[in-house]
Design a protein around this motif. Structure first.
Motif, mmCIF file in Angstrom:
data_model
loop_
_atom_site.group_PDB
_atom_site.id
_atom_site.type_symbol
_atom_site.label_atom_id
_atom_site.label_comp_id
_atom_site.label_asym_id
_atom_site.label_seq_id
_atom_site.Cartn_x
_atom_site.Cartn_y
_atom_site.Cartn_z
ATOM 1 N N GLN A 115 0.843 -1.188 0.000
ATOM 2 C CA GLN A 115 0.000 0.000 0.000
ATOM 3 C C GLN A 115 0.884 1.246 0.000
ATOM 4 O O GLN A 115 0.963 1.964 0.999
ATOM 5 N N PRO A 116 1.554 1.515 -1.132
ATOM 6 C CA PRO A 116 2.308 2.768 -1.223
ATOM 7 C C PRO A 116 1.348 3.955 -1.236
ATOM 8 O O PRO A 116 0.128 3.782 -1.337
ATOM 9 N N ALA A 117 1.888 5.156 -1.149
ATOM 10 C CA ALA A 117 1.057 6.348 -1.064
ATOM 11 C C ALA A 117 0.069 6.422 -2.218
ATOM 12 O O ALA A 117 0.463 6.332 -3.392
ATOM 13 N N ASP A 118 -1.219 6.558 -1.891
ATOM 14 C CA ASP A 118 -2.295 6.753 -2.870
ATOM 15 C C ASP A 118 -2.403 5.615 -3.878
ATOM 16 O O ASP A 118 -2.881 5.813 -5.007
ATOM 17 N N ALA A 119 -1.960 4.422 -3.511
ATOM 18 C CA ALA A 119 -2.001 3.302 -4.449
ATOM 19 C C ALA A 119 -2.143 1.985 -3.697
ATOM 20 O O ALA A 119 -1.978 1.911 -2.478
ATOM 21 N N LEU A 120 -2.466 0.945 -4.450
ATOM 22 C CA LEU A 120 -2.463 -0.421 -3.951
ATOM 23 C C LEU A 120 -1.652 -1.278 -4.914
ATOM 24 O O LEU A 120 -1.773 -1.129 -6.136
ATOM 25 N N ASP A 121 -0.838 -2.164 -4.375
ATOM 26 C CA ASP A 121 -0.178 -3.182 -5.183
ATOM 27 C C ASP A 121 -0.939 -4.494 -4.978
ATOM 28 O O ASP A 121 -1.092 -4.963 -3.843
ATOM 29 N N LEU A 122 -1.411 -5.072 -6.071
ATOM 30 C CA LEU A 122 -2.190 -6.297 -6.028
ATOM 31 C C LEU A 122 -1.448 -7.398 -6.766
ATOM 32 O O LEU A 122 -0.794 -7.158 -7.787
ATOM 33 N N GLU A 123 -1.578 -8.618 -6.243
ATOM 34 C CA GLU A 123 -0.951 -9.780 -6.873
ATOM 35 C C GLU A 123 -2.007 -10.845 -7.125
ATOM 36 O O GLU A 123 -2.795 -11.184 -6.237
ATOM 37 N N GLU A 124 -2.004 -11.342 -8.335
ATOM 38 C CA GLU A 124 -2.950 -12.385 -8.718
ATOM 39 C C GLU A 124 -2.160 -13.612 -9.171
ATOM 40 O O GLU A 124 -1.266 -13.497 -10.016
ATOM 41 N N LYS A 125 -2.467 -14.753 -8.579
ATOM 42 C CA LYS A 125 -1.831 -16.007 -8.963
ATOM 43 C C LYS A 125 -2.914 -17.011 -9.325
ATOM 44 O O LYS A 125 -3.815 -17.274 -8.518
ATOM 45 N N LEU A 126 -2.835 -17.560 -10.539
ATOM 46 C CA LEU A 126 -3.841 -18.471 -11.064
ATOM 47 C C LEU A 126 -3.169 -19.692 -11.665
ATOM 48 O O LEU A 126 -2.048 -19.612 -12.176
ATOM 49 N N GLY B 13 -4.135 -23.705 -13.731
ATOM 50 C CA GLY B 13 -5.073 -24.668 -14.286
ATOM 51 C C GLY B 13 -4.306 -25.843 -14.843
ATOM 52 O O GLY B 13 -3.138 -26.059 -14.487
ATOM 53 N N ALA B 14 -4.913 -26.580 -15.742
ATOM 54 C CA ALA B 14 -4.272 -27.768 -16.311
ATOM 55 C C ALA B 14 -3.060 -27.372 -17.152
ATOM 56 O O ALA B 14 -3.177 -26.972 -18.299
ATOM 57 N N GLY B 15 -1.862 -27.470 -16.547
ATOM 58 C CA GLY B 15 -0.631 -27.153 -17.252
ATOM 59 C C GLY B 15 -0.394 -25.676 -17.469
ATOM 60 O O GLY B 15 0.495 -25.300 -18.240
ATOM 61 N N VAL B 16 -1.144 -24.819 -16.783
ATOM 62 C CA VAL B 16 -1.069 -23.371 -17.008
ATOM 63 C C VAL B 16 -0.774 -22.655 -15.691
ATOM 64 O O VAL B 16 -1.375 -22.963 -14.654
ATOM 65 N N GLN B 17 0.141 -21.693 -15.732
ATOM 66 C CA GLN B 17 0.446 -20.842 -14.589
ATOM 67 C C GLN B 17 0.345 -19.387 -15.038
ATOM 68 O O GLN B 17 0.934 -19.000 -16.041
ATOM 69 N N VAL B 18 -0.399 -18.586 -14.272
ATOM 70 C CA VAL B 18 -0.582 -17.170 -14.607
ATOM 71 C C VAL B 18 -0.258 -16.330 -13.383
ATOM 72 O O VAL B 18 -0.704 -16.631 -12.271
ATOM 73 N N GLY B 19 0.519 -15.281 -13.575
ATOM 74 C CA GLY B 19 0.805 -14.329 -12.512
ATOM 75 C C GLY B 19 0.581 -12.909 -13.012
ATOM 76 O O GLY B 19 0.995 -12.569 -14.126
ATOM 77 N N ILE B 20 -0.092 -12.087 -12.216
ATOM 78 C CA ILE B 20 -0.383 -10.706 -12.608
ATOM 79 C C ILE B 20 -0.105 -9.793 -11.421
ATOM 80 O O ILE B 20 -0.517 -10.091 -10.297
ATOM 81 N N HIS B 21 0.587 -8.694 -11.677
ATOM 82 C CA HIS B 21 0.822 -7.676 -10.656
ATOM 83 C C HIS B 21 0.217 -6.369 -11.135
ATOM 84 O O HIS B 21 0.457 -5.932 -12.265
ATOM 85 N N TYR B 22 -0.601 -5.738 -10.278
ATOM 86 C CA TYR B 22 -1.256 -4.476 -10.603
ATOM 87 C C TYR B 22 -0.762 -3.372 -9.672
ATOM 88 O O TYR B 22 -0.598 -3.599 -8.477
ATOM 89 N N ARG B 23 -0.558 -2.181 -10.194
ATOM 90 C CA ARG B 23 -0.428 -0.972 -9.383
ATOM 91 C C ARG B 23 -1.713 -0.162 -9.644
ATOM 92 O O ARG B 23 -1.951 0.322 -10.751
ATOM 93 N N LEU B 24 -2.540 -0.066 -8.622
ATOM 94 C CA LEU B 24 -3.862 0.536 -8.721
ATOM 95 C C LEU B 24 -3.895 1.868 -7.994
ATOM 96 O O LEU B 24 -3.531 1.938 -6.820
ATOM 97 N N SER B 25 -4.322 2.927 -8.685
ATOM 98 C CA SER B 25 -4.427 4.235 -8.065
ATOM 99 C C SER B 25 -5.660 4.298 -7.174
ATOM 100 O O SER B 25 -6.775 3.996 -7.612
ATOM 101 N N ARG B 26 -5.480 4.712 -5.923
ATOM 102 C CA ARG B 26 -6.614 4.895 -5.017
ATOM 103 C C ARG B 26 -7.239 6.278 -5.184
ATOM 104 O O ARG B 26 -8.239 6.582 -4.544
ATOM 105 N N THR B 27 -6.661 7.086 -6.061
ATOM 106 C CA THR B 27 -7.230 8.398 -6.364
ATOM 107 C C THR B 27 -8.155 8.340 -7.566
ATOM 108 O O THR B 27 -9.282 8.818 -7.529
ATOM 109 N N SER B 28 -7.681 7.733 -8.646
ATOM 110 C CA SER B 28 -8.463 7.668 -9.885
ATOM 111 C C SER B 28 -9.242 6.363 -10.034
ATOM 112 O O SER B 28 -10.238 6.313 -10.758
ATOM 113 N N GLY B 29 -8.762 5.291 -9.386
ATOM 114 C CA GLY B 29 -9.370 3.975 -9.576
ATOM 115 C C GLY B 29 -8.858 3.247 -10.796
ATOM 116 O O GLY B 29 -9.331 2.150 -11.114
#
Length: 262
Positions: free
Chosen positions: A207-218, A220-236
Motif C-alpha cells: 500500500q504505497p502512497a495513494d495506491a495499492l499493489d495487487l498480486e494475482e496467482k492463477l 489450471g491444467a498445465g497453465v500458470q498465470v501471474g499478474i501484478h497491478y499498481r492501482l491508483s486509489r485516487t483515480s481507480g
C-alpha cells in the motif's frame, strides 16, 4: 487481438476476516495520457516483441465520462508470419479517434462515434487488401480481419474496439479485499489456442502512497498465470500491469503502463 485472459472474474469465497478497500472512479480530466502495451511471446522458436501506444484523455460527460483514445503506433520484431496478423488487425485503427462513453462506475457503455470509427477501420482494411498481392502474408491477414469484422454484432464491435483499454477499469468503482484476499476463477486464452479454466487468489501485497499493489496467482491444467497491478486509489485506474503466462515450455509476458504526458 485476443486477450491473454478473459477478464471475467468470479469470487470463490472471500475470507471472513478480509476487509474491503473501496476503490473510486475519478479519472483525471485535466491531462493527456499515454497508454503503452508491450508483449513478449514465442514466434517460430524465438521470443518476439509486440507493442502498441495509445493517446488518451478523459472528459466529464454528465454523471459519467468520455474517454478519447487514439492508437498512435504499433511495432513488432517478429517475422512476417507472426507479425502480419497483428499489423493487419491494428494498422487500420492507427489515427482513428475512439470516443468511449463510461458510466460513473467505470463501465464502458458505448462508443459515441461508432459508425465513423468502424467505417475508418474497414476502409483501412480495404486499402491493405488493395495494396498487397493476394499471395502475400499481409493480404491474407487483412482478409481474415475483414471476415472477423463482418461477423461481429454491434455489441461485438464495441467489445473488440474496447478490449485493450478495458483492463484499466478492472477495479474501478468496486472494492478490493484486504487480509488474505479473495478467490478467483477465470479462463486463460491466447496463446493456448483453447480456453483453459484457471483458479487462484487476488490479494493486496503493498500500500504505497495513494495506491495499492495487487498480486494475482492463477493455475489450471498445465497453465500458470501471474499478474501484478499498481492501482491508483485516487483515480481507480490500473496504472501498471505486469502479466506472465506459462504453458509447458511456452512463456508470454505483457506489460501495460498508463502515464501522464510530460
Amino acid at each position: 487481438m485476443r486477450r491473454l485472459l478473459v477478464a471475467a472474474f468470479v469470487a470463490l469465497g472471500q475470507p471472513a476476516a478480509a476487509q474491503g478497500i473501496a476503490i473510486p472512479f475519478a479519472p483525471p480530466t485535466d491531462r493527456a495520457l499515454i497508454y503503452r502495451i508491450e508483449q513478449h511471446r514465442p514466434v517460430e522458436g524465438a521470443t518476439r516483441m509486440f507493442s502498441a501506444t495509445r493517446d488518451m484523455r478523459f472528459e466529464r460527460a454528465g454523471e459519467g465520462y468520455i474517454l478519447q483514445v487514439t492508437l498512435r503506433d504499433i511495432d513488432s520484431d517478429a517475422p512476417a508470419a507472426g507479425a502480419e496478423p497483428y499489423r493487419a488487425a491494428l494498422t487500420p485503427l492507427i489515427g482513428v479517434v475512439l470516443r468511449f462513453r463510461l458510466d460513473g462506475q467505470g463501465r464502458i457503455v458505448g462508443l459515441d462515434n461508432v459508425d465513423a470509427a468502424w467505417g475508418a477501420a474497414q476502409a483501412g482494411i480495404d486499402a491493405m487488401l488493395a495494396n498487397f498481392a493476394p499471395d502475400t502474408p499481409r493480404h491474407k491477414a487483412a482478409a481474415n480481419v475483414k471476415a472477423l469484422f463482418a461477423s461481429l454484432s454491434p455489441d461485438g464491435r464495441l467489445a473488440l474496439l474496447a478490449g485493450e483499454v478495458q483492463p484499466l477499469f478492472l477495479f474501478a468503482g468496486s472494492s478490493v479485499a484486504g487480509g488474505e484476499g479473495r478467490g478467483l476463477r477465470t479462463v486463460a486464452g491466447s496463446p493456448l489456442g483453447r480456453p483453459v479454466p484457471v483458479e487462484g487468489t487476488l490479494r493486496v501485497v503493498g500500500q504505497p502512497a495513494d495506491a495499492l499493489d495487487l498480486e494475482e496467482k492463477l493455475a489450471g491444467a498445465g497453465v500458470q498465470v501471474g499478474i501484478h497491478y499498481r492501482l491508483s486509489r485516487t483515480s481507480g485506474l490500473v496504472e501498471t500491469q505486469q502479466r506472465s503466462l506459462a504453458v509447458g515450455s511456452l512463456a508470454l509476458t505483457e506489460s501495460r503502463m498508463l502515464t501522464p504526458v510530460k
